[in-house]
Design a protein around this motif. Structure first.
Motif, short mmCIF file in Angstrom:
data_model
loop_
_atom_site.label_atom_id
_atom_site.label_comp_id
_atom_site.label_asym_id
_atom_site.label_seq_id
_atom_site.Cartn_x
_atom_site.Cartn_y
_atom_site.Cartn_z
N ARG A 286 58.48 98.42 64.47
CA ARG A 286 59.70 99.18 64.12
C ARG A 286 59.51 100.79 64.79
O ARG A 286 60.23 101.31 65.24
N ASN B 123 57.27 92.61 67.21
CA ASN B 123 57.65 94.12 67.49
C ASN B 123 57.02 94.95 66.44
O ASN B 123 56.91 94.38 65.28
N ASP C 218 57.14 101.72 67.17
CA ASP C 218 56.54 101.77 68.29
C ASP C 218 57.35 102.75 69.27
O ASP C 218 58.40 102.45 69.64
N ARG D 277 58.92 101.26 72.28
CA ARG D 277 60.35 100.36 71.80
C ARG D 277 59.96 98.93 72.60
O ARG D 277 60.97 98.08 72.76
N ARG E 76 61.06 96.61 76.90
CA ARG E 76 61.56 97.39 76.30
C ARG E 76 63.14 97.46 75.63
O ARG E 76 63.80 96.83 76.44
N ARG F 294 68.15 93.78 70.02
CA ARG F 294 67.00 94.18 70.31
C ARG F 294 66.19 92.82 70.89
O ARG F 294 65.40 92.94 71.88
N PRO G 26 68.33 100.17 69.20
CA PRO G 26 67.47 100.73 68.26
C PRO G 26 67.10 99.63 67.34
O PRO G 26 67.93 98.97 67.05
N TYR G 27 66.09 99.80 66.32
CA TYR G 27 65.79 99.09 65.34
C TYR G 27 66.73 99.38 64.16
O TYR G 27 66.59 100.41 63.60
#
Length: 235
Positions: A51, A49, A53, A56, A80, A93, A84-85
């Motif tokens: 961070r 992934n 994007d 998400r 999705r 996540r 959050p990151y």
């Protein structure tokens, strides 16, 4: 995924709830061997992934390998991320997507090597621990860099040194190839550190990263490419 998994272990509403969930999960970890009898089939887990994007998206992969290193099964999931990151909380996540892969993976591994931390984490609950508790399976954290502590093994393949943090060992640095940076191994769930190191030594095939994690990495990246929007043709 275990049917009794509390919802807040996967989808906490905020950072305070996530921290509380990590403490709750850390208290339930099993750091001794509770493994099936006989030869163990190893698997790998990885997530790709970005961070920043805006969508998400997380692209997760789980694989099962045979003892010769051939892929027996692979499953991927793109979704999705609801959380959050935030460093130190990546399990919220990534674990939901990996758990979706687990449901579709056949055959399943006896032990999962996770590209990430186990106990070597600020609150003792890295991705490998989080995943092991949610799935109820043995997991090992196999990280390429340190999140906490320090440890530097000798130069020869198989050399180890404890990862020391706040006066205690939270894992071990393992040299898998001469001249390469070590891997940082820590307990995830239901595997002792000694067994984790023995399994890693046996799995490594002369490259820095074991084939289980390489295969999961390739599968996650393939899922990410498949999800990317097509590039329009030039006029």
């Amino acid at each position: 995924m275990l049917p009794e998994t509390p919802p807040h272990w996967l989808h906490p509403p905020d950072i305070a709830a996530a921290r509380a969930a990590q403490a709750e999960m850390a208290a339930r970890l099993v750091v001794t061997d509770t493994l099936p009898a006989g030869p163990l089939r190893l698997g790998g887990a990885d997530v790709s992934n970005t961070r920043f994007d805006p969508a998400r998206l997380v692209h997760a992969a789980l694989v099962t390998l045979d003892p010769a290193g051939a892929v027996l099964a692979a499953a991927t999931e793109t979704r999705r991320a609801e959380f959050p990151y935030i460093p130190g909380y990546l399990g919220f996540r990534e674990v939901p997507a990996i758990a979706a892969c687990w449901d579709r993976l056949d055959p399943k591994p006896d032990v999962i090597l996770v590209d990430g931390q186990g106990l070597a984490h600020p609150r003792g609950l890295g991705l490998a621990c989080h995943l092991g508790l949610v799935l109820g399976v043995p997991t090992i954290g196999v990280a390429k860099s340190l999140l906490v502590g320090q440890g530097e093994p000798g130069p020869d393949p198989g050399d180890t040194a404890p990862i020391l943090w706040k006066g205690r060992a939270v894992g071990a640095a393992l040299r898998t190839r001469r001249g390469a940076r070590p891997l940082y191994v820590s307990v995830g769930h239901r595997v002792s550190l000694g067994t984790a190191l023995a399994l890693l030594r046996a799995a490594c095939d002369g490259r820095r990263v074991p084939p289980q994690i390489r295969a999961a990495h390739d599968a996650a990246n393939a899922a990410r490419r498949a999800a990317a929007p097509p590039v329009p043709d030039r006029p």
